[in-house]
Design an enzyme around this catalytic site. Sequence first.
Site, mmCIF file in Angstrom:
data_model
loop_
_atom_site.group_PDB
_atom_site.id
_atom_site.type_symbol
_atom_site.label_atom_id
_atom_site.label_comp_id
_atom_site.label_asym_id
_atom_site.label_seq_id
_atom_site.Cartn_x
_atom_site.Cartn_y
_atom_site.Cartn_z
ATOM 1 N N CYS A 169 50.701 63.608 25.810
ATOM 2 C CA CYS A 169 50.930 62.517 24.865
ATOM 3 C C CYS A 169 51.768 61.468 25.572
ATOM 4 O O CYS A 169 52.999 61.572 25.606
ATOM 5 C CB CYS A 169 51.638 63.034 23.605
ATOM 6 S SG CYS A 169 52.026 61.726 22.408
ATOM 7 N N THR A 220 46.370 60.582 9.938
ATOM 8 C CA THR A 220 45.843 60.905 11.257
ATOM 9 C C THR A 220 44.473 61.573 11.204
ATOM 10 O O THR A 220 43.646 61.385 12.090
ATOM 11 C CB THR A 220 46.850 61.792 12.024
ATOM 12 O OG1 THR A 220 46.367 62.046 13.325
ATOM 13 C CG2 THR A 220 47.084 63.107 11.301
ATOM 14 N N ASP A 225 39.988 67.501 15.457
ATOM 15 C CA ASP A 225 40.636 67.988 16.677
ATOM 16 C C ASP A 225 39.546 68.356 17.676
ATOM 17 O O ASP A 225 38.741 69.252 17.413
ATOM 18 C CB ASP A 225 41.511 69.206 16.367
ATOM 19 C CG ASP A 225 42.460 69.559 17.510
ATOM 20 O OD1 ASP A 225 42.136 69.240 18.668
ATOM 21 O OD2 ASP A 225 43.521 70.159 17.237
ATOM 22 N N ARG A 280 40.122 69.232 20.935
ATOM 23 C CA ARG A 280 40.655 69.930 22.099
ATOM 24 C C ARG A 280 39.923 71.247 22.355
ATOM 25 O O ARG A 280 39.455 71.900 21.427
ATOM 26 C CB ARG A 280 42.148 70.180 21.934
ATOM 27 C CG ARG A 280 42.984 68.925 22.006
ATOM 28 C CD ARG A 280 44.433 69.187 21.691
ATOM 29 N NE ARG A 280 44.621 69.559 20.288
ATOM 30 C CZ ARG A 280 45.810 69.828 19.746
ATOM 31 N NH1 ARG A 280 46.903 69.766 20.500
ATOM 32 N NH2 ARG A 280 45.906 70.148 18.469
#
Length: 353
Positions: free
Chosen positions: A213, A273, A285, A287
């Site tokens: 980040c 978000t 998400d 990831r």
Amino acid sequence: MNDPHTTALAIDALRRGWPIALAGEAGMLALLPVETADPVRLAAFDPAGVASVLLSAGRAATLKLTNQRDAAAPDAPVVIERAPWIDFAAATALADPQFDLDTPMKGPFRAICLAERDAGVAALRLARIAGMLPAFFILPGESAALVLTPGDIDAHENAARLTIATRAHLPVTGAENAEIVAFRTPEMPGEHIALLIGAPDGRPPLVRLHSECLTGDMLGSLKCDCGPQLHAAIDAVAASGWGIILYLRQEGRGIGLINKLRAYALQDQGFDTVDANTRLGFPIDSRNFAVAAQMLDLLGQRSVRLLTNNPQKVAQLEAAGISVVERVPHILPANPHNERYLATKRDRTGHQF
């Protein structure tokens, strides 16, 4: 044979605004990225002006195509038929939701069937991997100078291809007895990092999976809790006597820095978000924690204590063959700028605070 090198070349081409083609089971699909192209390149790609616009289902919902879009995940493909008024500027407005308040949509839009659906799914996935908006001008049945397959993308993203590149002693604030280990694949533009703190003592290490980040880790952003989480994780692992911080190059939950900042712009407009990601056309998400599992395996650690509030990290590690013997909470105080962000993680993504 699947070729990960072709995917790396395709990512580079998309970032430069060059056309590529995807060969799926149902046929060929030529693609020109909306984000990095321009009117001149569009005219060269599509001189007849007939190329449709490929978007994601999440973006289609924003455009009020919910009655016509694929009802699956937000990154499923939806095709908007080209209308005379959809020039390059209009397509850009279709692709990027952060400009919705500035650019009223003209519509109505007509969603059409995409025969090369597997190629469309792969195109949206490739855009995410490249850190770009999931939006293309498309010409079904046409080719380009660079052609790849969905299998090439799978090979590029295969976590098993990750290897250790180098390692060295690295004293850090809070943990002077630490070693840094760098991992990469042949086509990876960035490296994943492990910070080993202390020495193996027969116990499962305390492990933290920390996704990169830039805004939080380097600039001290107060919109998230990433920077404080990273430093608190180093302190916690050091206090435990033995553990590992995995620093994963998966900025913005896997959508890349630019798209994360686009999500921030949508948050400025009032979206949380989760909704910001889906309006951009991405999963909540993206990831891939199989990468973390491979890193742990290469470090000889198949059983861990996981420092996390996210049950998905536990599930993905265990699915990849890493035993999580304990989930250790990692809770830090909120600030006025990230209270809503943390509440969204708790209420909408299942984080256990």
